[in-house]
Design an enzyme around this catalytic site. Sequence first.
Site, PDB file in Angstrom:
ATOM      1  N   LYS A  48       0.802  -0.940   0.240  1.00  0.00           N
ATOM      2  CA  LYS A  48       0.148   0.202  -0.251  1.00  0.00           C
ATOM      3  C   LYS A  48       0.623   1.637  -0.268  1.00  0.00           C
ATOM      4  CE  LYS A  48      -3.896  -2.182   0.160  1.00  0.00           C
ATOM      5  NZ  LYS A  48      -4.997  -2.259  -0.750  1.00  0.00           N
TER       6      LYS A  48
HETATM    7  N1  PMP Z   1      -3.920  -8.373   0.854  1.00  0.00           N
HETATM    8  C1  PMP Z   1      -3.537  -7.731   2.551  1.00  0.00           C
HETATM    9  C2  PMP Z   1      -2.759  -7.693   3.581  1.00  0.00           C
HETATM   10  C3  PMP Z   1      -4.391  -6.418   2.317  1.00  0.00           C
HETATM   11  O1  PMP Z   1      -4.348  -5.140   3.416  1.00  0.00           O
HETATM   12  C4  PMP Z   1      -4.940  -5.868   0.835  1.00  0.00           C
HETATM   13  C5  PMP Z   1      -5.409  -4.754   0.598  1.00  0.00           C
HETATM   14  N2  PMP Z   1      -7.221  -4.245   1.119  1.00  0.00           N
HETATM   15  C6  PMP Z   1      -4.788  -7.014  -0.353  1.00  0.00           C
HETATM   16  C7  PMP Z   1      -3.968  -7.641  -0.103  1.00  0.00           C
HETATM   17  C8  PMP Z   1      -5.061  -6.864  -1.605  1.00  0.00           C
HETATM   18  O2  PMP Z   1      -4.741  -5.454  -1.845  1.00  0.00           O
HETATM   19  P1  PMP Z   1      -5.992  -5.072  -3.497  1.00  0.00           P
HETATM   20  O3  PMP Z   1      -6.641  -4.012  -2.287  1.00  0.00           O
HETATM   21  O4  PMP Z   1      -4.564  -3.801  -3.941  1.00  0.00           O
HETATM   22  O5  PMP Z   1      -6.353  -5.455  -3.859  1.00  0.00           O
END
Ligand code: PMP
Length: 345
Positions: A48
């Site tokens: 992120k």
């Molecule tokens: N794994 C974790 C630990 C996350 O915090 C997130 C974000 N919600 C994701 C996977 C999924 O990633 P994305 O939001 O880019 O689909």
Amino acid sequence: MEHNTGISKNILDHIGNTPLIQLNKITKNLPGNFYAKYEGFNPGHSMKDRIALHIIEEAERQGLLKEGSTIIETTSGNTGFSMALVSIIKGYKCILAVSSKASAGKINMLKAMGAKVYVCPAHVKADDPRSYYEVAKKLHAETANSLYINQYFNKLNIDAHYNSTGPEIWKQTNGEITHLVAASGTGGTISGVSKYLKEQNPKIKTLGVDAFGSILKKFHETGEFDKNEIYPYRIEGLGKNLIPTATNFDVIDVFEKVTDEAAAHRARELAITEGLFTGYTSGAIIQATIQYAEQGMFDENSKVVLVLPDHGSRYMEKIYSDEWMKEQGFFDSQKQAHKEVEFIK
Ligand code: PMP
């Protein structure tokens, strides 16, 4: 001082360019070669950081932010931490509206990074004025020079991964990647990386990871938003009970669902087999990869990249706690708690 030496300007210089690490043991019985894109190496310990930096810098380019502006988002998780991190360096205030489900530890982490945190009741409808969505919207409306990130509905979330994670994986595999395995929450990671990779080589297959209790897989297969698919589950960060516009379903070939229990055990196994200390969704991604292999998805020539989203340190009270695992009933079957700790009395 000129920054042409080994000195970086600030912590943000270390976002991205995470390592791609060959998996040697956990996938040894599967046909093909498996590589982990270990996003826990980012300074904020998750992928992120990439979206925080990209979305904030894009807003700067558009003149939407000034010195002392305020960044607003609704998350107690990785995105909140990354937004707070980028805000510190760029001199913005950071406000996070979080659900009362968030642990005290998570709230303390955000406060440690200088964020102002609003804790909102978890069990109210999304349109209740006390919900964290509504609180964030109100704060945005009332705060001059504020930017509401809204990651689930922000296309820049996809672009961040299209511009960085995707090209890194292409380069690190010398363009030899055959399959991508990634989780989908907002969908930013899987959509951005997949779009870039498929533009380089349309034969690359993108394999999504979803949870039992989430609507994504069924929606992808049928186009139907089936409320019956929705029920509570424990994995945090992947799967959804709504359709995020930050997901490009066209660049995802297939989804696989995994259970809370299998994902938790796989994360623990990944730590003790490969030394990779990752979060709950990384365990889900390993489990899904094994299920895909069992379906005959890979052969000896496959080069499979797994995007492992974050670091394990955020899950000490969850999957890395034997007590928590026991409470969930995850040790009821054949798997036993670690017995390495002995207390000398
Ligand atoms: N794994 C974790 C630990 C996350 O915090 C997130 C974000 N919600 C994701 C996977 C999924 O990633 P994305 O939001 O880019 O689909």
